[in-house]
Design an enzyme around this catalytic site. Structure first.
Site, PDB file in Angstrom:
ATOM      1  N   GLY A  15       0.840  -1.188   0.000  1.00 26.34           N
ATOM      2  CA  GLY A  15       0.000   0.000   0.000  1.00 26.34           C
ATOM      3  C   GLY A  15       0.873   1.236   0.000  1.00 26.34           C
ATOM      4  O   GLY A  15       2.096   1.126  -0.025  1.00 26.34           O
ATOM      5  N   PRO A  16       0.263   2.428   0.026  1.00 22.04           N
ATOM      6  CA  PRO A  16       1.051   3.671   0.044  1.00 22.04           C
ATOM      7  C   PRO A  16       1.573   3.957   1.453  1.00 22.04           C
ATOM      8  O   PRO A  16       1.288   3.200   2.395  1.00 22.04           O
ATOM      9  CB  PRO A  16       0.013   4.721  -0.365  1.00 22.04           C
ATOM     10  CG  PRO A  16      -1.260   4.197   0.213  1.00 22.04           C
ATOM     11  CD  PRO A  16      -1.183   2.691   0.075  1.00 22.04           C
ATOM     12  N   MET A  17       2.302   5.052   1.597  1.00 18.23           N
ATOM     13  CA  MET A  17       2.716   5.485   2.937  1.00 18.23           C
ATOM     14  C   MET A  17       1.492   5.776   3.791  1.00 18.23           C
ATOM     15  O   MET A  17       0.462   6.217   3.269  1.00 18.23           O
ATOM     16  CB  MET A  17       3.590   6.738   2.841  1.00 18.23           C
ATOM     17  CG  MET A  17       5.042   6.421   2.541  1.00 18.23           C
ATOM     18  SD  MET A  17       6.049   7.906   2.490  1.00 18.23           S
ATOM     19  CE  MET A  17       6.150   8.298   4.233  1.00 18.23           C
ATOM     20  N   LYS A  21       0.973  -0.400   6.994  1.00 19.50           N
ATOM     21  CA  LYS A  21       1.722  -1.606   6.645  1.00 19.50           C
ATOM     22  C   LYS A  21       2.602  -2.050   7.815  1.00 19.50           C
ATOM     23  O   LYS A  21       2.601  -3.226   8.184  1.00 19.50           O
ATOM     24  CB  LYS A  21       2.592  -1.369   5.397  1.00 19.50           C
ATOM     25  CG  LYS A  21       1.795  -0.952   4.175  1.00 19.50           C
ATOM     26  CD  LYS A  21       2.693  -0.770   2.966  1.00 19.50           C
ATOM     27  CE  LYS A  21       3.757   0.303   3.115  1.00 19.50           C
ATOM     28  NZ  LYS A  21       3.199   1.669   3.310  1.00 19.50           N
ATOM     29  N   SER A  22       3.346  -1.102   8.388  1.00 17.50           N
ATOM     30  CA  SER A  22       4.230  -1.458   9.512  1.00 17.50           C
ATOM     31  C   SER A  22       3.401  -1.886  10.721  1.00 17.50           C
ATOM     32  O   SER A  22       3.744  -2.849  11.410  1.00 17.50           O
ATOM     33  CB  SER A  22       5.129  -0.284   9.880  1.00 17.50           C
ATOM     34  OG  SER A  22       5.941   0.048   8.773  1.00 17.50           O
ATOM     35  N   ASP A  89      10.488  -5.548   6.896  1.00 21.34           N
ATOM     36  CA  ASP A  89       9.764  -4.295   6.653  1.00 21.34           C
ATOM     37  C   ASP A  89      10.444  -3.536   5.513  1.00 21.34           C
ATOM     38  O   ASP A  89      11.632  -3.711   5.264  1.00 21.34           O
ATOM     39  CB  ASP A  89       9.757  -3.443   7.932  1.00 21.34           C
ATOM     40  CG  ASP A  89       8.685  -2.352   7.906  1.00 21.34           C
ATOM     41  OD1 ASP A  89       7.749  -2.442   7.089  1.00 21.34           O
ATOM     42  OD2 ASP A  89       8.789  -1.405   8.716  1.00 21.34           O
ATOM     43  N   GLU A  90       9.709  -2.684   4.825  1.00 17.18           N
ATOM     44  CA  GLU A  90      10.250  -1.824   3.756  1.00 17.18           C
ATOM     45  C   GLU A  90      11.013  -2.645   2.704  1.00 17.18           C
ATOM     46  O   GLU A  90      12.118  -2.289   2.295  1.00 17.18           O
ATOM     47  CB  GLU A  90      11.193  -0.760   4.343  1.00 17.18           C
ATOM     48  CG  GLU A  90      10.568   0.087   5.432  1.00 17.18           C
ATOM     49  CD  GLU A  90       9.815   1.306   4.925  1.00 17.18           C
ATOM     50  OE1 GLU A  90       9.484   1.378   3.732  1.00 17.18           O
ATOM     51  OE2 GLU A  90       9.558   2.196   5.763  1.00 17.18           O
ATOM     52  N   CYS A 149      -9.054  14.622  -0.345  1.00 16.96           N
ATOM     53  CA  CYS A 149     -10.510  14.413  -0.416  1.00 16.96           C
ATOM     54  C   CYS A 149     -11.057  13.423   0.613  1.00 16.96           C
ATOM     55  O   CYS A 149     -12.267  13.232   0.689  1.00 16.96           O
ATOM     56  CB  CYS A 149     -10.905  13.956  -1.814  1.00 16.96           C
ATOM     57  SG  CYS A 149     -10.507  12.228  -2.142  1.00 16.96           S
ATOM     58  N   CYS A 184      -5.438   9.658  -3.170  1.00 18.98           N
ATOM     59  CA  CYS A 184      -6.171   8.722  -4.025  1.00 18.98           C
ATOM     60  C   CYS A 184      -5.753   8.939  -5.488  1.00 18.98           C
ATOM     61  O   CYS A 184      -5.006   9.863  -5.801  1.00 18.98           O
ATOM     62  CB  CYS A 184      -7.675   8.923  -3.870  1.00 18.98           C
ATOM     63  SG  CYS A 184      -8.257  10.460  -4.613  1.00 18.98           S
TER      64      CYS A 184
HETATM   65  P1  ADP Z   1       2.909   2.532   6.737  1.00 24.34           P
HETATM   66  O1  ADP Z   1       3.864   1.484   7.260  1.00 24.34           O
HETATM   67  O2  ADP Z   1       1.953   1.975   5.708  1.00 24.34           O
HETATM   68  O3  ADP Z   1       3.608   3.779   6.259  1.00 24.34           O
HETATM   69  P2  ADP Z   1       2.261   2.919   9.520  1.00 24.34           P
HETATM   70  O4  ADP Z   1       1.866   1.573  10.044  1.00 24.34           O
HETATM   71  O5  ADP Z   1       3.641   3.395   9.811  1.00 24.34           O
HETATM   72  O6  ADP Z   1       1.964   2.978   7.943  1.00 24.34           O
HETATM   73  O7  ADP Z   1       1.278   4.052  10.093  1.00 24.34           O
HETATM   74  C1  ADP Z   1      -0.118   3.918  10.068  1.00 24.34           C
HETATM   75  C2  ADP Z   1      -0.702   5.011  10.961  1.00 24.34           C
HETATM   76  O8  ADP Z   1      -0.437   6.296  10.390  1.00 24.34           O
HETATM   77  C3  ADP Z   1      -2.192   5.004  11.102  1.00 24.34           C
HETATM   78  O9  ADP Z   1      -2.639   4.076  12.089  1.00 24.34           O
HETATM   79  C4  ADP Z   1      -2.504   6.440  11.515  1.00 24.34           C
HETATM   80  O10 ADP Z   1      -2.388   6.582  12.914  1.00 24.34           O
HETATM   81  C5  ADP Z   1      -1.361   7.235  10.899  1.00 24.34           C
HETATM   82  N1  ADP Z   1      -1.742   8.105   9.758  1.00 24.34           N
HETATM   83  C6  ADP Z   1      -1.175   9.302   9.477  1.00 24.34           C
HETATM   84  N2  ADP Z   1      -1.643   9.822   8.331  1.00 24.34           N
HETATM   85  C7  ADP Z   1      -2.531   8.917   7.828  1.00 24.34           C
HETATM   86  C8  ADP Z   1      -3.355   8.867   6.645  1.00 24.34           C
HETATM   87  N3  ADP Z   1      -3.330   9.830   5.718  1.00 24.34           N
HETATM   88  N4  ADP Z   1      -4.141   7.776   6.475  1.00 24.34           N
HETATM   89  C9  ADP Z   1      -4.173   6.813   7.399  1.00 24.34           C
HETATM   90  N5  ADP Z   1      -3.421   6.794   8.522  1.00 24.34           N
HETATM   91  C10 ADP Z   1      -2.601   7.839   8.750  1.00 24.34           C
HETATM   92 ZN    ZN Z   2      -8.417  12.141  -3.023  1.00 29.78          ZN
END
Ligand code: ADP
Ligand code: ZN
Length: 192
Positions: A15-17, A21-22, A89-90, A149, A184
């Site tokens: 998925g995106p940032m 995922k972590s 991870d990553e 959005c 999105c």
């Molecule tokens: P990833 O590893 O996918 O980058 P993390 O597990 O590190 O994601 O972080 C997820 C957490 O980030 C969510 O539980 C939420 O608290 C926080 N968060 C910050 N911005 C967003 C966003 N735009 N959408 C969803 N969660 C977000």
């Molecule tokens: Zn959007």
């Protein structure tokens, strides 16, 4: 989600940032540890996000891991250790040898769980991740919240000094203020 334990398998979380995922990887590691399985967790050394020897999520969850630079460094460690679960991870930052390494561990009857970005900031497939998704028994594609959005976000927007990054912008921009946010399909912008 299915939890594979009796036979070897590969799971990948993409998925995106900010998609969680972590967080999801940490959750699966914790559950494996509750089941008294020995987990070996790794992340690429370049990711110094919140702490250097932990897998860390944006909402403050973390679990210990070993930072490594190459697949060979990981192989050296896993050949010496007894373990049931390999967590990475990553995974998008690893060299392509990581694919064969994961296959070998799964073929030995172990559970491999990895997570990573499926697309880069240009919304193009990120290096080895599509190949990992193809060979995995289980793929979980998570979404974040679009910061424009509020719809589900599948992409990562790169911002340079507050503006959408250009397609041709170098990976490292000296002196620029860089940020990333979840967006999105409709709100994600790439300036050609
Ligand atoms: P990833 O590893 O996918 O980058 P993390 O597990 O590190 O994601 O972080 C997820 C957490 O980030 C969510 O539980 C939420 O608290 C926080 N968060 C910050 N911005 C967003 C966003 N735009 N959408 C969803 N969660 C977000
Ligand atoms: Zn959007």
């Amino acid at each position: 989600i299915m939890e594979y334990s009796k036979i070897g398998s590969i799971e990948i979380i993409v998925g995106p940032m900010y998609a969680g995922k972590s967080e999801e990887l940490i959750r699966r590691i914790n559950r494996a540890q509750i089941a008294e399985l020995k987990v070996l967790a790794f992340k690429p050394k370049i990711d110094q996000r919140y702490s250097s020897d932990c897998i860390a999520s944006h909402n403050g969850k973390q679990t210990p891991c070993i930072p490594i630079e190459t697949t060979d460094a990981m192989l050296e460690i896993i050949e010496k250790e007894e373990f049931d679960v390999l967590a990475i991870d990553e995974i998008q930052f690893f060299d392509e040898k990581i694919i064969e390494a994961c296959q070998r561990v799964a073929d030995q009857g172990k559970r491999v769980i990895c997570s990573g970005l499926d697309m880069d900031f240009k919304a193009e497939p990120f290096k080895i991740v599509p190949a990992m998704m193809a060979i995995a028994e289980h793929v979980m594609k998570l979404t974040a919240i679009c910061m424009v959005c509020k719809d589900p976000a599948t992409r990562t927007q790169r911002l340079v000094n507050g503006q959408p990054a250009k397609y041709t912008d170098p990976i490292i921009l000296v002196g620029a203020k860089e940020a990333y946010e979840a967006r999105c399909r409709k709100c994600h912008e790439i300036v050609k």
